[in-house]
Design a protein around this motif. Structure first.
Motif, PDB file in Angstrom:
ATOM      1  N   LEU A 256       1.001  -1.207   0.076  1.00 31.68           N
ATOM      2  CA  LEU A 256      -0.145  -0.035   0.084  1.00 31.68           C
ATOM      3  C   LEU A 256       0.760   1.313   0.022  1.00 31.68           C
ATOM      4  O   LEU A 256       0.558   2.238  -0.753  1.00 31.68           O
ATOM      5  CB  LEU A 256      -1.080   0.235   1.100  1.00 31.68           C
ATOM      6  N   PRO A 257       1.929   1.327   0.833  1.00 30.46           N
ATOM      7  CA  PRO A 257       2.748   2.654   0.720  1.00 30.46           C
ATOM      8  C   PRO A 257       3.425   2.825  -0.767  1.00 30.46           C
ATOM      9  O   PRO A 257       3.241   3.926  -1.028  1.00 30.46           O
ATOM     10  CB  PRO A 257       3.882   2.400   1.568  1.00 30.46           C
ATOM     11  N   ALA A 258       3.456   1.850  -1.343  1.00 27.16           N
ATOM     12  CA  ALA A 258       4.231   1.795  -2.591  1.00 27.16           C
ATOM     13  C   ALA A 258       2.930   2.250  -3.680  1.00 27.16           C
ATOM     14  O   ALA A 258       3.178   3.277  -4.504  1.00 27.16           O
ATOM     15  CB  ALA A 258       4.649   0.644  -3.405  1.00 27.16           C
ATOM     16  N   VAL A 259       1.716   1.810  -3.494  1.00 28.17           N
ATOM     17  CA  VAL A 259       0.424   2.415  -4.127  1.00 28.17           C
ATOM     18  C   VAL A 259       0.133   3.703  -4.060  1.00 28.17           C
ATOM     19  O   VAL A 259      -0.175   4.619  -4.954  1.00 28.17           O
ATOM     20  CB  VAL A 259      -0.758   1.514  -4.051  1.00 28.17           C
ATOM     21  N   LEU A 260       0.240   4.206  -2.745  1.00 26.17           N
ATOM     22  CA  LEU A 260       0.261   5.696  -2.553  1.00 26.17           C
ATOM     23  C   LEU A 260       1.260   6.475  -3.092  1.00 26.17           C
ATOM     24  O   LEU A 260       0.890   7.727  -3.696  1.00 26.17           O
ATOM     25  CB  LEU A 260       0.154   5.810  -1.052  1.00 26.17           C
ATOM     26  N   GLU A 261       2.630   6.171  -3.007  1.00 27.56           N
ATOM     27  CA  GLU A 261       3.404   6.790  -3.712  1.00 27.56           C
ATOM     28  C   GLU A 261       2.912   6.915  -5.425  1.00 27.56           C
ATOM     29  O   GLU A 261       3.277   7.956  -6.025  1.00 27.56           O
ATOM     30  CB  GLU A 261       4.774   6.078  -3.479  1.00 27.56           C
ATOM     31  N   ALA A 262       2.781   5.890  -5.816  1.00 27.28           N
ATOM     32  CA  ALA A 262       2.619   5.888  -7.310  1.00 27.28           C
ATOM     33  C   ALA A 262       1.221   6.803  -7.594  1.00 27.28           C
ATOM     34  O   ALA A 262       1.440   7.297  -8.789  1.00 27.28           O
ATOM     35  CB  ALA A 262       2.385   4.644  -7.648  1.00 27.28           C
ATOM     36  N   LEU A 263       0.347   6.888  -6.996  1.00 27.57           N
ATOM     37  CA  LEU A 263      -0.975   7.839  -7.054  1.00 27.57           C
ATOM     38  C   LEU A 263      -0.254   9.168  -6.980  1.00 27.57           C
ATOM     39  O   LEU A 263      -0.693   9.960  -7.648  1.00 27.57           O
ATOM     40  CB  LEU A 263      -1.824   7.321  -5.955  1.00 27.57           C
ATOM     41  N   ARG A 264       0.260   9.688  -6.118  1.00 23.25           N
ATOM     42  CA  ARG A 264       1.001  10.757  -5.767  1.00 23.25           C
ATOM     43  C   ARG A 264       1.733  11.266  -6.850  1.00 23.25           C
ATOM     44  O   ARG A 264       1.583  12.328  -7.148  1.00 23.25           O
ATOM     45  CB  ARG A 264       1.839  10.973  -4.582  1.00 23.25           C
ATOM     46  N   ASP A 265       2.651  10.566  -7.623  1.00 24.72           N
ATOM     47  CA  ASP A 265       3.475  10.916  -8.441  1.00 24.72           C
ATOM     48  C   ASP A 265       2.861  10.730 -10.045  1.00 24.72           C
ATOM     49  O   ASP A 265       3.630  11.041 -10.942  1.00 24.72           O
ATOM     50  CB  ASP A 265       4.794  10.409  -8.501  1.00 24.72           C
ATOM     51  N   GLY A 266       1.655  10.049 -10.087  1.00 20.33           N
ATOM     52  CA  GLY A 266       0.972  10.275 -11.297  1.00 20.33           C
ATOM     53  C   GLY A 266       1.352   8.824 -12.017  1.00 20.33           C
ATOM     54  O   GLY A 266       0.898   8.732 -13.120  1.00 20.33           O
ATOM     55  N   CYS A 267       2.201   8.084 -11.472  1.00 25.89           N
ATOM     56  CA  CYS A 267       2.609   6.800 -12.046  1.00 25.89           C
ATOM     57  C   CYS A 267       1.069   5.897 -12.303  1.00 25.89           C
ATOM     58  O   CYS A 267       0.854   5.342 -13.467  1.00 25.89           O
ATOM     59  CB  CYS A 267       3.675   6.027 -11.281  1.00 25.89           C
ATOM     60  N   LEU A 268       0.434   5.981 -11.291  1.00 29.97           N
ATOM     61  CA  LEU A 268      -1.126   5.247 -11.171  1.00 29.97           C
ATOM     62  C   LEU A 268      -2.168   6.236 -11.693  1.00 29.97           C
ATOM     63  O   LEU A 268      -1.922   7.408 -10.934  1.00 29.97           O
ATOM     64  CB  LEU A 268      -1.356   4.539 -10.118  1.00 29.97           C
ATOM     65  N   GLY A 269      -3.042   6.166 -12.171  1.00 29.21           N
ATOM     66  CA  GLY A 269      -3.980   6.994 -12.622  1.00 29.21           C
ATOM     67  C   GLY A 269      -5.313   6.590 -11.532  1.00 29.21           C
ATOM     68  O   GLY A 269      -6.206   7.653 -11.599  1.00 29.21           O
ATOM     69  N   GLY A 270      -4.914   5.667 -10.884  1.00 25.62           N
ATOM     70  CA  GLY A 270      -6.392   5.380  -9.971  1.00 25.62           C
ATOM     71  C   GLY A 270      -6.050   3.675  -9.524  1.00 25.62           C
ATOM     72  O   GLY A 270      -5.333   2.904 -10.204  1.00 25.62           O
TER      73      GLY A 270
END
Length: 337
Positions: A256-270
């Motif tokens: 989950l911390p990696a997912v949150l980081e990816a959402l913050r930097d735009g790597c993940l869109g959702g």
């Protein structure tokens, strides 16, 4: 004989209390000579460890677990009377098949009762992210009508959907993804590429390859030592910018911390998830932060749920337990030990 259900969600009434009258399906199958125990609830939750719980399960001839974990301590608390342990659901991560084998106990789960429900829920979460459904719903309810607020939808017919895990549920999901996405790919080292081809799915050689080509990624693998925290920072760095991630399998598949980081930097869109570890994301600091984000959709571990699937699961678990207790034979299906 006595069967103890450690944490049966179906036995909880609308007021949050255990109601033995709700065990009608089980009583019809077990008959008069098998007693049913329905766990212990405190403060709106089932006790699944501790002295009071251990006293409750002591002497049971069979255990049926839902979220409770099978451990040596649990089996010691039950004692030598126990002959079978059933998992009321899909997956083996909390059934501890290796321990059951070592103890000489039968164990089983029901791996195929909710394929339609989970695959449909997966699509619902993916499409809700694609179309910004939840964001728009809240804006309109809050008198903030704005057509362009939230994520601008993509034309899914030109996108690629990726499936990690191509077992029963992954295959059911692939059939439904084809109706919305132009291309479907999958990764599963245990499934032949010919089988994927028969479902119109292109194989990927690794999770990194799948993440690199997919616009939406759905997770359907079993939770094992190899897949625990499979989706970590390294894997997310390989994903297509703006990709969507949907998890309806097990919470511990993702970091989950990696997912949150990816959402913050735009790597993940959702990110959309039906499952978390711990179970309720409100019980975790990172989970609570994710709940505040408009690009996150969550549900309460109910992808499996329908009236039909719940009835089928309860009937099949009770029938399997009864078969072991009355016939002295292994469970007819879903056997793991």
């Amino acid at each position: 004989m006595r069967v103890v259900y450690t944490d049966p969600a179906w036995a909880v009434d609308v007021g949050g209390e255990l109601d033995p009258a709700l065990a009608k399906i089980e009583r019809e199958i077990y008959g008069e000579d098998i007693e049913i125990g329905l766990g212990i609830r405190r403060d709106g939750r089932f006790l699944i460890d501790g002295a009071e719980f251990e006293d409750h399960v002591a002497g049971a001839d069979a255990l049926v677990v839902y979220r409770a974990r099978v451990t040596q301590r649990l089996l010691d608390a039950v004692g030598p009377s126990c002959r079978v342990v059933a998992r009321q659901g899909v997956g083996l991560d909390n059934l501890n098949a290796e321990l059951l084998r070592a103890q000489g106990l039968w164990g089983f789960h029901v791996p195929d009762y909710c394929g339609d429900e989970v695959s449909t829920h997966t699509l619902a979460l993916a499409l809700a992210l694609e179309r910004g459904v939840c964001v728009q719903d809240q804006l309109v309810r809050n008198r903030a009508w704005n057509i362009h607020a939230g994520r601008i939808p993509r034309r899914t017919a030109g996108l690629t959907a990726g499936i990690v895990g191509f077992g029963r549920i992954g295959r059911a999901t692939s059939r439904k993804l084809h109706a919305f996405y132009g291309r479907v790919v999958a990764y599963d080292p245990n499934v032949a590429t010919d089988l994927m081809a028969s479902h119109g799915v292109c194989p990927c050689a690794s999770p990194a390859e799948l993440f690199a080509v997919s616009d939406v990624i759905v997770l359907h693998p079993e939770l094992t030592a190899e897949t625990d925290r499979l989706v970590d920072r390294a894997l997310l760095r390989s994903c297509k910018p703006g990709a969507l991630l949907v998890n309806t399998a097990r919470g511990r598949l993702v970091d989950l911390p990696a997912v949150l980081e990816a959402l913050r930097d735009g790597c993940l869109g959702g990110f959309a998830s039906d499952v978390f570890s711990p179970e309720d994301p409100n019980d975790d600091e990172i989970g609570r932060e994710l709940l505040c984000r408009p690009d996150v959709i969550v549900t309460a571990h109910r992808a499996f749920l329908s009236a039909e699937s719940e009835i089928s699961l309860r009937q099949r678990v009770a029938a399997g337990v009864r078969h072991v207790l009355r016939e002295g034979q292994p469970p007819p299906a879903g056997r793991v030990a």
